[in-house]
Design a protein around this motif. Structure first.
Motif, PDB file in Angstrom:
ATOM      1  N   VAL A 239       3.102   6.032  -2.806  1.00 25.48           N
ATOM      2  CA  VAL A 239       4.264   6.800  -3.257  1.00 25.48           C
ATOM      3  C   VAL A 239       4.268   6.924  -4.783  1.00 25.48           C
ATOM      4  CG1 VAL A 239       6.773   6.800  -3.387  1.00 25.48           C
ATOM      5  CG2 VAL A 239       5.657   6.321  -1.235  1.00 25.48           C
ATOM      6  N   LEU A 240       3.940   5.859  -5.492  1.00 22.37           N
ATOM      7  CA  LEU A 240       3.872   5.936  -6.953  1.00 22.37           C
ATOM      8  C   LEU A 240       2.787   6.907  -7.405  1.00 22.37           C
ATOM      9  CD1 LEU A 240       4.376   2.228  -8.017  1.00 22.37           C
ATOM     10  CD2 LEU A 240       5.896   4.145  -8.463  1.00 22.37           C
ATOM     11  N   PHE A 241       1.654   6.879  -6.740  1.00 27.82           N
ATOM     12  CA  PHE A 241       0.563   7.796  -7.065  1.00 27.82           C
ATOM     13  C   PHE A 241       0.983   9.250  -6.810  1.00 27.82           C
ATOM     14  CE2 PHE A 241      -3.409   9.983  -5.799  1.00 27.82           C
ATOM     15  CZ  PHE A 241      -4.084   9.882  -7.006  1.00 27.82           C
ATOM     16  N   LEU A 242       1.617   9.494  -5.677  1.00 27.03           N
ATOM     17  CA  LEU A 242       2.079  10.850  -5.361  1.00 27.03           C
ATOM     18  C   LEU A 242       3.155  11.332  -6.335  1.00 27.03           C
ATOM     19  CD1 LEU A 242       2.205  10.814  -1.463  1.00 27.03           C
ATOM     20  CD2 LEU A 242       0.588  12.014  -2.940  1.00 27.03           C
TER      21      LEU A 242
ATOM     22  N   MET B 134      14.239   1.825  -4.553  1.00 29.57           N
ATOM     23  CA  MET B 134      15.489   1.643  -3.823  1.00 29.57           C
ATOM     24  C   MET B 134      15.262   1.717  -2.306  1.00 29.57           C
ATOM     25  SD  MET B 134      19.049   3.739  -4.179  1.00 29.57           S
ATOM     26  CE  MET B 134      18.367   5.228  -3.506  1.00 29.57           C
ATOM     27  N   GLY B 135      14.434   2.629  -1.886  1.00 21.49           N
ATOM     28  CA  GLY B 135      14.144   2.757  -0.457  1.00 21.49           C
ATOM     29  C   GLY B 135      13.427   1.544   0.103  1.00 21.49           C
ATOM     30  N   MET B 136      12.448   1.032  -0.631  1.00 19.17           N
ATOM     31  CA  MET B 136      11.725  -0.140  -0.145  1.00 19.17           C
ATOM     32  C   MET B 136      12.629  -1.370  -0.145  1.00 19.17           C
ATOM     33  SD  MET B 136       8.994   1.092   0.850  1.00 19.17           S
ATOM     34  CE  MET B 136       8.149  -0.367   1.330  1.00 19.17           C
ATOM     35  N   THR B 137      13.522  -1.487  -1.116  1.00 20.22           N
ATOM     36  CA  THR B 137      14.483  -2.597  -1.131  1.00 20.22           C
ATOM     37  C   THR B 137      15.409  -2.509   0.071  1.00 20.22           C
ATOM     38  OG1 THR B 137      14.397  -2.670  -3.535  1.00 20.22           O
ATOM     39  CG2 THR B 137      16.284  -3.727  -2.475  1.00 20.22           C
ATOM     40  N   ALA B 138      15.862  -1.304   0.396  1.00 17.32           N
ATOM     41  CA  ALA B 138      16.719  -1.133   1.558  1.00 17.32           C
ATOM     42  C   ALA B 138      15.991  -1.513   2.840  1.00 17.32           C
ATOM     43  CB  ALA B 138      17.216   0.313   1.636  1.00 17.32           C
ATOM     44  N   VAL B 139      14.719  -1.147   2.950  1.00 20.22           N
ATOM     45  CA  VAL B 139      13.930  -1.521   4.139  1.00 20.22           C
ATOM     46  C   VAL B 139      13.789  -3.034   4.227  1.00 20.22           C
ATOM     47  CG1 VAL B 139      11.626  -1.418   5.179  1.00 20.22           C
ATOM     48  CG2 VAL B 139      12.696   0.658   4.316  1.00 20.22           C
ATOM     49  N   PHE B 140      13.486  -3.697   3.110  1.00 19.02           N
ATOM     50  CA  PHE B 140      13.332  -5.150   3.110  1.00 19.02           C
ATOM     51  C   PHE B 140      14.628  -5.835   3.517  1.00 19.02           C
ATOM     52  CE2 PHE B 140       9.836  -4.817  -0.291  1.00 19.02           C
ATOM     53  CZ  PHE B 140       8.884  -4.589   0.693  1.00 19.02           C
ATOM     54  N   LEU B 141      15.752  -5.376   2.970  1.00 14.10           N
ATOM     55  CA  LEU B 141      17.021  -5.996   3.297  1.00 14.10           C
ATOM     56  C   LEU B 141      17.445  -5.708   4.731  1.00 14.10           C
ATOM     57  CD1 LEU B 141      19.008  -5.381  -0.009  1.00 14.10           C
ATOM     58  CD2 LEU B 141      18.032  -7.527   0.819  1.00 14.10           C
TER      59      LEU B 141
ATOM     60  N   ALA C 148       0.834  -1.206   0.000  1.00 17.33           N
ATOM     61  CA  ALA C 148       0.000   0.000   0.000  1.00 17.33           C
ATOM     62  C   ALA C 148       0.866   1.253   0.000  1.00 17.33           C
ATOM     63  CB  ALA C 148      -0.930  -0.009   1.207  1.00 17.33           C
ATOM     64  N   PHE C 149       1.940   1.244   0.783  1.00 17.14           N
ATOM     65  CA  PHE C 149       2.845   2.382   0.828  1.00 17.14           C
ATOM     66  C   PHE C 149       3.483   2.629  -0.538  1.00 17.14           C
ATOM     67  CE2 PHE C 149       7.119   4.139   1.647  1.00 17.14           C
ATOM     68  CZ  PHE C 149       6.728   5.357   2.178  1.00 17.14           C
ATOM     69  N   MET C 150       3.892   1.561  -1.217  1.00 15.51           N
ATOM     70  CA  MET C 150       4.498   1.702  -2.535  1.00 15.51           C
ATOM     71  C   MET C 150       3.496   2.268  -3.542  1.00 15.51           C
ATOM     72  SD  MET C 150       7.248  -1.421  -2.903  1.00 15.51           S
ATOM     73  CE  MET C 150       6.112  -2.609  -3.454  1.00 15.51           C
TER      74      MET C 150
ATOM     75  N   PHE D  21      11.382   9.680  -8.829  1.00 16.38           N
ATOM     76  CA  PHE D  21      10.610   9.287  -7.653  1.00 16.38           C
ATOM     77  C   PHE D  21      10.381   7.783  -7.608  1.00 16.38           C
ATOM     78  CE2 PHE D  21       8.823  13.708  -7.078  1.00 16.38           C
ATOM     79  CZ  PHE D  21       9.417  13.905  -5.847  1.00 16.38           C
ATOM     80  N   THR D  22      10.096   7.188  -8.767  1.00 13.02           N
ATOM     81  CA  THR D  22       9.870   5.747  -8.814  1.00 13.02           C
ATOM     82  C   THR D  22      11.144   4.982  -8.451  1.00 13.02           C
ATOM     83  OG1 THR D  22       8.198   6.071 -10.513  1.00 13.02           O
ATOM     84  CG2 THR D  22       9.091   3.858 -10.269  1.00 13.02           C
TER      85      THR D  22
END
Length: 69
Positions: free
Chosen positions: A25-28, A59-66, A20-22, A53-54
């Motif tokens: 962010v894509l919509f914004l 990259m930010g979500m990948t960093a959070v997952f890792l 949902a967050f992704m 932005f995309t």
């Protein structure tokens, strides 16, 4: 060998929340790029802003997952 007792917590990422967050962010990023294009009248920066932005969001979500795994 004696075994102890205790509470074992296993935490994992909340995948629906991340998805949902992704999407938000894509919509914004699309809205920001569209408003910029509308205000300046130039269409090329819109593509650059949306792409940037995309890429930052991915990259930010990948960093959070890792970091969390």
């Amino acid at each position: 060998m004696a075994h102890g007792w205790g509470i074992h917590l296993k935490e994992s990422p909340d995948w629906p929340l991340f998805a949902a967050f992704m999407c938000i962010v894509l919509f914004l990023s699309g809205i920001i790029a569209g408003v910029y294009c509308w205000r300046t009248g130039d269409k090329q920066p819109r593509v650059a802003i949306g792409s940037w932005f995309t890429a930052v969001q991915a990259m930010g979500m990948t960093a959070v997952f890792l970091w969390k795994s």
